[in-house]
Design an enzyme around this catalytic site. Structure first.
Site: not given
Ligand code: HPA
Length: 250
Positions: A198, A221-222
């Protein structure tokens, strides 16, 4: 004598000197090279665990900034918050008021590609965005925010040396964490975008405008492909690896 700072357009005047609004401290308090985690507590963690002779120069809004030494090299670490608008405030002020030249974002991202797994490192060569941030600046025309090639190359070599799984390519700098349309990411994925975060698009654009060097180093992280996410302990270890890659890239 203390003169009350007065707000003057986009800076404060303090004792006749222009000072920044969101970062305390004076010119010279911040090193030419700054690491930029989104989370201010990560900035504190880096300062306490990885730097020597540390000084905290700013705590405005709890967005810590520290300067110290890494292997003899002076470096700062500044929290920026999440999202393009927050990130851009710190990047602008670090460059304009503190003379920062090298800006390295260290953060996390969500993978768009099957071969990009949790804990892998993504180096953002360029950034796409659906944000209005650059649409406004470029009046609807397209601009391609791009990393500094020297920093990118060094970080790539360091990551390889650390035997990290590394991916280099485009990321999406999104305005939306919780997207109303759960399928939208697939459009970007089909066009080769590696992951979502972001901030990078604002960082690269401002750095280019002000002739500075910038790079985003991101740990996965995901995954939007599998729906997995890493736990907080893993995030900490990955984070340390990323900081070491960033610091040794300089
Ligand atoms: N979306 C946006 N930013 C992120 C994500 C995500 O899924 N994961 C890590 N940063």
């Amino acid at each position: 004598m203390f003169i009350m700072p007065k707000i003057c357009h986009k800076f404060l005047i303090h004792q006749g000197v222009r000072v920044s609004i969101h970062i305390n401290g004076k010119r010279g308090d911040v090193a030419e090279t700054v690491l930029l985690p989104g989370d201010p507590l990560r900035a504190k963690f880096i300062a306490e665990h990885l730097l020597q002779d540390v000084q905290c120069y700013s705590q405005v809004r709890g967005m810590y900034g520290f300067t110290g030494f890494y292997k003899g090299q002076r470096v700062s670490v500044q929290g920026t918050g999440m999202g393009l608008p927050s990130h851009s405030i710190y990047v602008n002020e670090l460059i304009d008021f503190f003379g920062v030249k090298n800006l390295i974002r260290i953060g996390t991202c969500g993978s768009f590609q099957e071969n990009i797994k949790l804990r892998d490192v993504v180096l953002a060569m360029s950034s796409c965005s659906e944000s209005n941030f650059n649409h406004k600046t470029f009046k609807g025309m397209d601009y391609s925010p791009t990393a500094d090639f020297g920093l990118l190359l060094q970080a790539y070599n360091q990551s390889k040396e650390k035997k990290k799984n590394i991916h280099v390519g485009s990321v999406l700098s999104s305005d939306v964490f919780y997207n109303e349309d759960p399928e939208e990411w697939k459009l970007w994925a089909r066009h080769g975008v590696l992951a979502v975060e972001m901030e990078t698009s604002a960082l690269y654009t401002i750095a280019a405008r002000k002739q500075c060097r910038a790079l985003s180093i991101l740990t996965v992280s995901d995954s939007l492909v599998t729906g997995e996410a890493s736990g907080s302990l893993e995030r900490e270890q990955n984070f340390t690896d990323m900081v070491e890659i960033a610091l040794s890239a300089l």
